[in-house]
Structures are given as C-alpha cells and as structure tokens.
Design a protein around this motif. Structure first.
Motif, PDB file in Angstrom:
ATOM      1  N   UNK A   1       0.915  -1.013  -0.144  1.00 56.06           N
ATOM      2  CA  UNK A   1       0.085  -0.317   0.618  1.00 56.06           C
ATOM      3  C   UNK A   1       0.693   0.964   0.305  1.00 56.06           C
ATOM      4  N   UNK A   2       2.262   1.298   0.498  1.00 54.99           N
ATOM      5  CA  UNK A   2       2.717   2.511   1.252  1.00 54.99           C
ATOM      6  C   UNK A   2       3.702   2.772  -0.519  1.00 54.99           C
ATOM      7  N   UNK A   3       4.164   1.868  -1.054  1.00 54.84           N
ATOM      8  CA  UNK A   3       5.142   1.585  -2.438  1.00 54.84           C
ATOM      9  C   UNK A   3       3.411   2.288  -3.548  1.00 54.84           C
ATOM     10  N   UNK A   4       2.173   2.265  -3.218  1.00 48.87           N
ATOM     11  CA  UNK A   4       1.127   2.575  -4.288  1.00 48.87           C
ATOM     12  C   UNK A   4       1.203   3.431  -4.224  1.00 48.87           C
ATOM     13  N   UNK A   5       1.201   3.796  -3.162  1.00 54.02           N
ATOM     14  CA  UNK A   5       0.745   5.674  -3.068  1.00 54.02           C
ATOM     15  C   UNK A   5       1.945   6.280  -3.099  1.00 54.02           C
ATOM     16  N   UNK A   6       3.391   6.193  -2.667  1.00 50.36           N
ATOM     17  CA  UNK A   6       4.186   6.521  -3.894  1.00 50.36           C
ATOM     18  C   UNK A   6       4.186   6.639  -4.440  1.00 50.36           C
ATOM     19  N   UNK A   7       4.080   5.616  -5.585  1.00 53.10           N
ATOM     20  CA  UNK A   7       3.725   6.047  -7.187  1.00 53.10           C
ATOM     21  C   UNK A   7       3.210   6.992  -7.283  1.00 53.10           C
ATOM     22  N   UNK A   8       1.577   6.773  -6.837  1.00 53.22           N
ATOM     23  CA  UNK A   8       0.875   7.544  -7.000  1.00 53.22           C
ATOM     24  C   UNK A   8       0.876   9.241  -6.774  1.00 53.22           C
ATOM     25  N   UNK A   9       2.248   9.533  -5.714  1.00 52.24           N
ATOM     26  CA  UNK A   9       2.423  10.493  -5.240  1.00 52.24           C
ATOM     27  C   UNK A   9       3.280  11.277  -6.602  1.00 52.24           C
ATOM     28  N   UNK A  10       4.210   9.976  -6.801  1.00 51.93           N
ATOM     29  CA  UNK A  10       5.079  10.919  -7.848  1.00 51.93           C
ATOM     30  C   UNK A  10       4.418  10.886  -9.129  1.00 51.93           C
ATOM     31  N   UNK A  11       3.376  10.334  -9.763  1.00 54.71           N
ATOM     32  CA  UNK A  11       2.718  10.429 -10.796  1.00 54.71           C
ATOM     33  C   UNK A  11       1.913  11.359 -11.382  1.00 54.71           C
ATOM     34  N   UNK A  12       1.556  11.883  -9.320  1.00 51.88           N
ATOM     35  CA  UNK A  12       0.412  12.760  -9.275  1.00 51.88           C
ATOM     36  C   UNK A  12       1.900  14.145  -9.417  1.00 51.88           C
ATOM     37  N   UNK A  13       2.595  14.298  -9.603  1.00 49.86           N
ATOM     38  CA  UNK A  13       3.235  15.343  -9.031  1.00 49.86           C
ATOM     39  C   UNK A  13       4.186  15.968 -10.318  1.00 49.86           C
ATOM     40  N   UNK A  14       4.140  14.663 -11.366  1.00 54.20           N
ATOM     41  CA  UNK A  14       4.663  14.960 -12.240  1.00 54.20           C
ATOM     42  C   UNK A  14       4.060  15.237 -13.385  1.00 54.20           C
ATOM     43  N   UNK A  15       2.423  14.887 -13.248  1.00 60.09           N
ATOM     44  CA  UNK A  15       1.367  14.987 -14.076  1.00 60.09           C
ATOM     45  C   UNK A  15       1.314  16.460 -13.687  1.00 60.09           C
ATOM     46  N   UNK A  16       1.415  17.292 -12.652  1.00 64.09           N
ATOM     47  CA  UNK A  16       0.974  18.836 -11.875  1.00 64.09           C
ATOM     48  C   UNK A  16       1.864  19.977 -12.463  1.00 64.09           C
ATOM     49  N   UNK A  17       2.982  19.411 -12.585  1.00 66.93           N
ATOM     50  CA  UNK A  17       4.842  19.999 -13.244  1.00 66.93           C
ATOM     51  C   UNK A  17       4.292  20.836 -14.166  1.00 66.93           C
TER      52      UNK A  17
END
Length: 125
Positions: free
Chosen positions: A88-104
């Motif tokens: 779950x932590x790894x999935x959340x970390x991946x989601x945060x990275x993808x969101x950061x890339x998208x928001x960038x």
C-alpha cells in the motif's frame, strides 16, 4: 458500513463513500439500523453529515480526479486480493510521483514571481 447494513459482496460495489464526509446511523434498541427519513446512499441506512450540495460536489471532484489524474483509478481502486502495508505504501508513493509529474506541467519554470510562503501573515495579499 457493509456489516451494519448487511450489504452482500455483489452490492457493495454500488456503494460510494467519499472521503471526509461522516455517515450517521440511528439504531433501534436491538442495535439494528433505522431507515432514514430523507434520501440516503443506495443499500445503506446511514445519512451523510454534510451541508446541502457538499456530497454532490465531492462526488463530482472524485470523478474529475478519476478522469484527469493518470493512474488514479488503478492506484485508488479496490484490490481483488488484500495488500500488505508495504505494498500500500509503495502504491501510494507511486501515485504521489505520478501526480507530481502530472502537476508539473502547470508550473512555469520561467516565472520569476516570488512565491508567497505565508510567513508574513497576510494570506497571500
């Protein structure tokens, strides 16, 4: 909610509970849920504790996130098999990275405007 309302496995997928909006239940003296007077979520006896229209707005935002944030459905969706805390932590970390890339994509690297850090107490004015 599934246990309180005795929702079976097939029907639970129809129940949508947005994050951050409490569900209020009333029970009889035998601890069985009492049906609400007003409209409620399908298959449930609880009422959302909300300002009028807040739930509708929350569901609309959830749909917008689902449609616009890459990987949102895959990351936030219900897994078929239970996952560990590590997964779950790894999935959340991946989601945060993808969101950061998208928001960038919305950040202008050439913008020289000074960002307000809020330390002066003027709330961005």
């Amino acid at each position: 909610v599934k246990t309180i309302d005795s929702i079976d496995d097939d029907d639970i997928s129809d129940v949508a509970l947005p994050t951050g909006i409490p569900v209020i239940y009333k029970f009889d003296k035998n601890m069985r849920p009492i049906a609400p007077d007003g409209p409620s979520q399908i298959h449930t006896s609880g009422l959302f504790l909300e300002k009028p229209g807040l739930l509708k707005e929350a569901l609309k935002r959830e749909e917008e996130w689902s449609n616009n944030v890459p990987g949102y459905d895959n990351t936030m969706g219900r897994a078929i098999a239970p996952i560990s805390n590590l997964e779950r932590s790894l999935f959340k970390l991946r989601a945060e990275r993808e969101l950061g890339a998208w928001a960038g994509q919305f950040i202008d690297e050439n913008d020289d405007a000074e960002e307000d850090d809020g330390s002066d107490g003027n709330k961005g004015k």
